[in-house]
Design a protein around this motif. Structure first.
Motif, PDB file in Angstrom:
ATOM      1  N   ASN A  35       0.816  -1.204   0.000  1.00 13.64           N
ATOM      2  CA  ASN A  35       0.000   0.000   0.000  1.00 13.64           C
ATOM      3  C   ASN A  35       0.854   1.258   0.000  1.00 13.64           C
ATOM      4  O   ASN A  35       0.448   2.305  -0.503  1.00 13.64           O
ATOM      5  N   GLU A  36       2.056   1.157   0.562  1.00 19.20           N
ATOM      6  CA  GLU A  36       2.942   2.316   0.630  1.00 19.20           C
ATOM      7  C   GLU A  36       3.836   2.446  -0.596  1.00 19.20           C
ATOM      8  O   GLU A  36       4.549   3.435  -0.753  1.00 19.20           O
ATOM      9  N   ALA A  37       3.839   1.407  -1.464  1.00 17.65           N
ATOM     10  CA  ALA A  37       4.720   1.425  -2.628  1.00 17.65           C
ATOM     11  C   ALA A  37       4.371   2.589  -3.549  1.00 17.65           C
ATOM     12  O   ALA A  37       3.216   2.973  -3.696  1.00 17.65           O
ATOM     13  N   LYS A  38       5.366   3.140  -4.168  1.00 16.70           N
ATOM     14  CA  LYS A  38       5.170   4.287  -5.056  1.00 16.70           C
ATOM     15  C   LYS A  38       4.405   3.868  -6.298  1.00 16.70           C
ATOM     16  O   LYS A  38       4.713   2.887  -6.948  1.00 16.70           O
ATOM     17  N   GLU A  39       3.391   4.633  -6.616  1.00 16.66           N
ATOM     18  CA  GLU A  39       2.590   4.373  -7.810  1.00 16.66           C
ATOM     19  C   GLU A  39       3.286   4.961  -9.034  1.00 16.66           C
ATOM     20  O   GLU A  39       3.827   6.058  -8.991  1.00 16.66           O
ATOM     21  N   CYS A  40       3.295   4.200 -10.132  1.00 22.89           N
ATOM     22  CA  CYS A  40       3.967   4.645 -11.353  1.00 22.89           C
ATOM     23  C   CYS A  40       2.945   4.898 -12.452  1.00 22.89           C
ATOM     24  O   CYS A  40       1.877   4.291 -12.497  1.00 22.89           O
ATOM     25  N   GLU A  41       3.289   5.789 -13.342  1.00 21.95           N
ATOM     26  CA  GLU A  41       2.458   6.051 -14.509  1.00 21.95           C
ATOM     27  C   GLU A  41       2.966   5.216 -15.678  1.00 21.95           C
ATOM     28  O   GLU A  41       4.168   5.182 -15.940  1.00 21.95           O
ATOM     29  N   PHE A  42       2.062   4.520 -16.347  1.00 15.81           N
ATOM     30  CA  PHE A  42       2.439   3.690 -17.485  1.00 15.81           C
ATOM     31  C   PHE A  42       1.198   3.461 -18.318  1.00 15.81           C
ATOM     32  O   PHE A  42       0.111   3.307 -17.788  1.00 15.81           O
ATOM     33  N   GLU A  43       1.342   3.409 -19.619  1.00 18.03           N
ATOM     34  CA  GLU A  43       0.199   3.216 -20.499  1.00 18.03           C
ATOM     35  C   GLU A  43       0.003   1.740 -20.821  1.00 18.03           C
ATOM     36  O   GLU A  43       0.922   1.073 -21.293  1.00 18.03           O
ATOM     37  N   LEU A  44      -1.171   1.238 -20.550  1.00 14.98           N
ATOM     38  CA  LEU A  44      -1.517  -0.131 -20.923  1.00 14.98           C
ATOM     39  C   LEU A  44      -1.648  -0.240 -22.439  1.00 14.98           C
ATOM     40  O   LEU A  44      -1.963   0.743 -23.120  1.00 14.98           O
ATOM     41  N   PRO A  45      -1.436  -1.440 -23.002  1.00 13.48           N
ATOM     42  CA  PRO A  45      -1.710  -1.636 -24.428  1.00 13.48           C
ATOM     43  C   PRO A  45      -3.165  -1.262 -24.734  1.00 13.48           C
ATOM     44  O   PRO A  45      -4.071  -1.617 -23.970  1.00 13.48           O
ATOM     45  N   LEU A  46      -3.362  -0.532 -25.822  1.00 12.70           N
ATOM     46  CA  LEU A  46      -4.697  -0.115 -26.255  1.00 12.70           C
ATOM     47  C   LEU A  46      -4.969  -0.726 -27.625  1.00 12.70           C
ATOM     48  O   LEU A  46      -4.220  -0.478 -28.577  1.00 12.70           O
ATOM     49  N   ILE A  47      -6.028  -1.523 -27.725  1.00 11.27           N
ATOM     50  CA  ILE A  47      -6.302  -2.278 -28.954  1.00 11.27           C
ATOM     51  C   ILE A  47      -7.654  -1.882 -29.529  1.00 11.27           C
ATOM     52  O   ILE A  47      -8.673  -1.874 -28.826  1.00 11.27           O
ATOM     53  N   ASP A  48      -7.649  -1.550 -30.809  1.00  7.91           N
ATOM     54  CA  ASP A  48      -8.863  -1.162 -31.530  1.00  7.91           C
ATOM     55  C   ASP A  48      -9.497  -2.421 -32.128  1.00  7.91           C
ATOM     56  O   ASP A  48      -8.988  -2.992 -33.096  1.00  7.91           O
ATOM     57  N   LEU A  49     -10.601  -2.866 -31.549  1.00  8.91           N
ATOM     58  CA  LEU A  49     -11.218  -4.120 -31.980  1.00  8.91           C
ATOM     59  C   LEU A  49     -11.963  -4.014 -33.312  1.00  8.91           C
ATOM     60  O   LEU A  49     -12.359  -5.033 -33.875  1.00  8.91           O
ATOM     61  N   SER A  50     -12.127  -2.794 -33.822  1.00  7.98           N
ATOM     62  CA  SER A  50     -12.771  -2.657 -35.136  1.00  7.98           C
ATOM     63  C   SER A  50     -11.914  -3.298 -36.228  1.00  7.98           C
ATOM     64  O   SER A  50     -12.414  -3.671 -37.292  1.00  7.98           O
ATOM     65  N   ARG A  51     -10.627  -3.465 -35.942  1.00  5.72           N
ATOM     66  CA  ARG A  51      -9.721  -4.074 -36.927  1.00  5.72           C
ATOM     67  C   ARG A  51     -10.038  -5.553 -37.149  1.00  5.72           C
ATOM     68  O   ARG A  51      -9.644  -6.132 -38.172  1.00  5.72           O
ATOM     69  N   LEU A  52     -10.744  -6.162 -36.211  1.00  7.00           N
ATOM     70  CA  LEU A  52     -11.126  -7.571 -36.380  1.00  7.00           C
ATOM     71  C   LEU A  52     -12.112  -7.746 -37.527  1.00  7.00           C
ATOM     72  O   LEU A  52     -12.263  -8.846 -38.062  1.00  7.00           O
ATOM     73  N   ASN A  53     -12.780  -6.662 -37.915  1.00  8.82           N
ATOM     74  CA  ASN A  53     -13.775  -6.721 -38.992  1.00  8.82           C
ATOM     75  C   ASN A  53     -13.192  -6.334 -40.345  1.00  8.82           C
ATOM     76  O   ASN A  53     -13.915  -6.280 -41.344  1.00  8.82           O
ATOM     77  N   GLN A  54     -11.885  -6.055 -40.384  1.00 14.07           N
ATOM     78  CA  GLN A  54     -11.265  -5.639 -41.636  1.00 14.07           C
ATOM     79  C   GLN A  54     -10.676  -6.841 -42.374  1.00 14.07           C
ATOM     80  O   GLN A  54     -10.961  -7.990 -42.037  1.00 14.07           O
ATOM     81  N   ASP A  55      -9.853  -6.570 -43.385  1.00 14.87           N
ATOM     82  CA  ASP A  55      -9.332  -7.657 -44.220  1.00 14.87           C
ATOM     83  C   ASP A  55      -8.461  -8.602 -43.401  1.00 14.87           C
ATOM     84  O   ASP A  55      -8.110  -8.339 -42.247  1.00 14.87           O
ATOM     85  N   GLY A  56      -8.097  -9.728 -43.998  1.00 11.45           N
ATOM     86  CA  GLY A  56      -7.382 -10.802 -43.309  1.00 11.45           C
ATOM     87  C   GLY A  56      -6.137 -10.365 -42.583  1.00 11.45           C
ATOM     88  O   GLY A  56      -5.937 -10.710 -41.417  1.00 11.45           O
TER      89      GLY A  56
END
Length: 339
Positions: A35-56
């Motif tokens: 609980n006392e550990a320092k919190e860090c800023e970091f960006e999680l992977p962000l995935i656009d699922l609309s690409r699943l509907n595009q070409d192969g």
């Protein structure tokens, strides 16, 4: 006017008194340090699922990104997931309406939300020290109860719509992850039954004892995967390389978390990551999570290579977790099943 908040302070008075007089017990030193550990800023992977509907090629590239994020992070965010902003906002409004009812009404019977009362939870009955106490209240509702809900209200209409979309999304993501392991994607449709999959609506009230108390103590999920929507307040954090990373809210995104069962089934390819929710003195927080779970009879057997875990049923896993929580005040999880 009767309070809507659970009586945390009075019900858990012994834990607060012990903490004040004796300080944290030896059992809780590790959680206190976290609980006392320092919190860090970091960006999680962000995935656009609309690409699943595009070409192969584009679709396959998106699937590879999903598998990579599950393998390297165990957490990722998705956009264009099929749940409209309108549905998300309506769901939040319905949550607020239910949680703002007086506490005794939530415990004894909500008139327009009567089916929720038997699914109401708050605090942590098994807590043995303050840092094991969860400063939250929640409704845990199986999909079967949502689908058979009677009457036509704004709540029933909204939660049915949300549950249908998010359950399809969870199954779709699980199938992609199975496909990338060379496994049968139909496994989830067969084994993850509506009576076991559920939605948890959570509220984290203002906490005057923050940061001594968690919203949810550090843990991993016991399912295949979890799909979460958190509001703008934030508070969710994950543990990565020994540091806590804040999962900052992004409008319109859903968060996907790999659970213990998927880690075991994938033979440690996909990672179930420890996470927690921190409390807030100034703002209450709402979230809604969907848990993709198999039937109790489903046997979890690691795929590929030399298995890291022995075969076990989901029922056996859940029973062991409950036993450990009762005995130690916290979950042990997968280490119990390592060969």
């Amino acid at each position: 006017m009767e309070s809507s908040d659970p009586p945390f302070r009075s019900f858990y008075k012994k834990l607060f008194d012990n903490h004040l007089i004796n300080g944290p017990s030896s059992k809780c030193n590790e959680n206190e340090a976290l609980n006392e550990a320092k919190e860090c800023e970091f960006e999680l992977p962000l995935i656009d699922l609309s690409r699943l509907n595009q070409d192969g090629f584009e679709s396959e590239d998106c699937k590879r990104e999903i598998a990579k994020a599950a393998q390297e992070w165990g957490f990722f965010q998705v956009i264009n997931h099929g749940v409209s902003s309108d549905v998300l906002e309506k769901m939040r409004c319905e949550q607020v309406k239910a949680f703002k009812k007086p506490f005794q009404e939530k415990v004894n019977g909500l008139r327009e939300f009567d089916f929720l009362t038997r699914n109401y939870r708050w605090g942590t009955p098994s807590a043995t020290c303050l840092s094991q106490l969860a400063w939250l209240e929640a409704f845990h509702v199986p999909l079967t109860e949502i689908s058979t809900m009677g009457g036509v209200t704004s709540f029933s209409t909204t939660i049915k719509q949300y549950a249908k979309i998010v359950s399809n999304l969870a199954e779709k993501l699980a199938e992609i992850l199975a496909e990338k392991l060379g496994q049968n994607p139909g496994f989830f449709k067969e084994k993850c039954v509506p009576s076991m999959c559920y939605i948890r609506m959570s509220r984290y009230p203002l906490c005057p004892d923050s940061p001594q108390v968690f919203g949810l103590m550090p843990h991993t999920d016991s399912d295949f995967l979890t799909v979460l929507h958190q509001d703008h307040v934030g508070g969710l954090q994950l543990l990565r390389n020994g540091k806590w990373i804040a999962v900052n809210p992004k409008q319109g995104t859903l968060i996907v978390m790999i659970g213990d069962i998927f880690q075991a089934w994938s033979n440690d390819v996909y990672k179930s990551v420890e996470h927690r929710v921190v409390t807030n003195k100034h703002f209450e927080r709402y979230s809604i999570a969907y848990f993709l779970c198999p039937s109790y009879e489903t046997v979890i057997e690691s795929c590929g290579g030399c298995s890291a875990y022995r075969r076990f049923s989901f029922g056996e896993f859940r029973e062991q977790v409950q036993e450990d929580v009762k005995r130690f005040g916290h979950k042990v999880g997968l280490p119990r099943f390592i060969l």
